[in-house]
Enzyme design. Structure first.
Site: not given
Length: 386
Positions: A2-3, A60
């Protein structure tokens, strides 16, 4: 992994469905790795009986602001971490539709690899609302959740981050100055974009997408950039992040001319009639279009090469990313190690070592949760309800 777009989509889900609600129950697994030494009992005590009043994010890093006295949770999804919110009455599950997110959470609740489950009561602002649950899960256990005593936005972890391209994109003049300040020696663009102390939230796929739209090579020396190149990079960074966030990180809604749709697993492919290729930059597999993304000023391109197998047979070299993902998370490894283009034997040896360590890149090689998962015995769950 996940970015920025995926983490922002997760934050939005929590904001929409959980903010304003009282935490009526907590279930937490004992996992000193994911929870950074915090016991399940400590987690239950930190959450139980408090109301979620706000969410926050930078890069993030995602955090929750709770009312009352006590610590605040600050989390990072790592490679395969995700959150899901379930409406208790309808059974509807809300989660980010990114590549490696599970697809069966509604039928299998709580989801697999559960680490933390928060039970929320009805919303005070909506008398007709029902209770809901928030699950934090992580298959490969590279995500992190810590408790901080101060406002999470003021914590050391968050304060060390560079600018967030969605929340605080610098103007073109300031952007040029930042690049000049960070471009010491032979700094290259891909590792620079991955440096979280330069630009918070950009990971492997976002960096490749930005460079594709700016028509810049991943190994482009930053010092050789001309004003028009910096402007193209500035524009592409804003547009890629904004577009992905507006799509709620649902890749099926990304424009069809995005590199995202053809970049995975080092497969041969093309985009708009142009062949794509894969190279290693700072121990990271990078996808680009050689015909349109050319190096300005000249530099050696480190292509992926076949290596010999145990019986003399050739096999493809695995140049994928180490599981630890520290390069993106801390913003130091890529920026300090990947940028070194020295000609000494020591520098070449270091780069070779980095390539050998790169054994299982999270999404560049396979955008899914498939892979080796810890086979330790299931952790004991500590449960408490108000």
């Amino acid at each position: 992994m996940p970015e920025l777009p995926e983490v922002e989509a997760a934050r939005s889900i929590i904001e929409e469905h959980c903010v304003g609600r009282l935490i009526t129950g907590v279930e937490a697994q004992e996992d000193s790795k994911v929870f950074e030494g915090i016991s399940a009992h400590e987690l239950v005590k930190a959450f139980r009986g408090r109301r979620l009043i706000q969410t926050g994010r930078k890069g993030k890093q995602l955090w929750l602001v709770l009312d009352g006295q006590g610590p605040m949770p600050l989390m990072h999804f790592g490679m395969t971490g995700f959150i899901a919110v379930r409406d208790a009455a309808e059974g509807t599950v809300h989660l980010v539709a990114y590549e490696n997110a599970p697809k069966d959470t509604a039928a299998n609740w709580p989801p697999r690899f559960l680490k933390l489950l928060l039970h929320f009561g009805p919303s005070d602002s909506n008398a007709a609302s029902t209770s809901c649950e928030l699950a934090f899960c992580d298959a490969r256990r590279f995500g992190r959740l810590k408790l901080v005593q101060e406002n999470p936005a003021e914590s050391e972890v968050v304060q060390k981050l560079g600018f967030d391209p969605l929340l605080e994109m610098p103007d073109l003049g300031a952007f040029k100055e930042l690049i000049a300040r960070k471009s010491r020696g032979a700094a290259r663009l891909k590792p620079l974009l991955l440096d979280q102390e330069f630009c918070a939230g950009v990971g492997n796929w976002v960096a490749d997408e930005v460079l594709w739209h700016a028509r810049l090579h991943p190994e482009q020396p930053a010092l050789a950039l001309q004003p028009e190149h910096i402007e193209a990079l500035h524009t592409a960074l804003q547009q890629v992040v904004q577009t992905a966030v507006e799509a709620k990180a649902d890749s099926s809604k990304y424009p069809r001319d995005w590199l995202f749709h053809v970049r995975w697993r080092k497969k041969v492919g093309s985009i708009n009639g142009h062949t794509i290729d894969h190279i290693t930059v700072g121990s990271r597999t990078s996808c680009y279009v050689p015909e349109l993304q050319k190096v300005i000023g000249g530099v050696t391109v480190h292509k992926l090469k076949p290596t010999k197998g145990p019986k003399g047979k050739k096999r493809k070299q695995d140049n994928s990313q180490p599981d630890t993902q520290q390069a993106e998370d801390t913003g130091s490894t890529d920026a300090q190690q990947g940028n070194q283009h020295g000609n000494s034997a020591g520098s070449r040896k270091h780069r070779g070592h980095g390539a050998k360590k790169a054994a299982s890149q999270e999404q560049t090689e396979a955008p899914s949760t498939a892979g080796k998962v810890d086979k330790a015995k299931p952790a004991q769950r500590h449960t408490a309800k108000q």
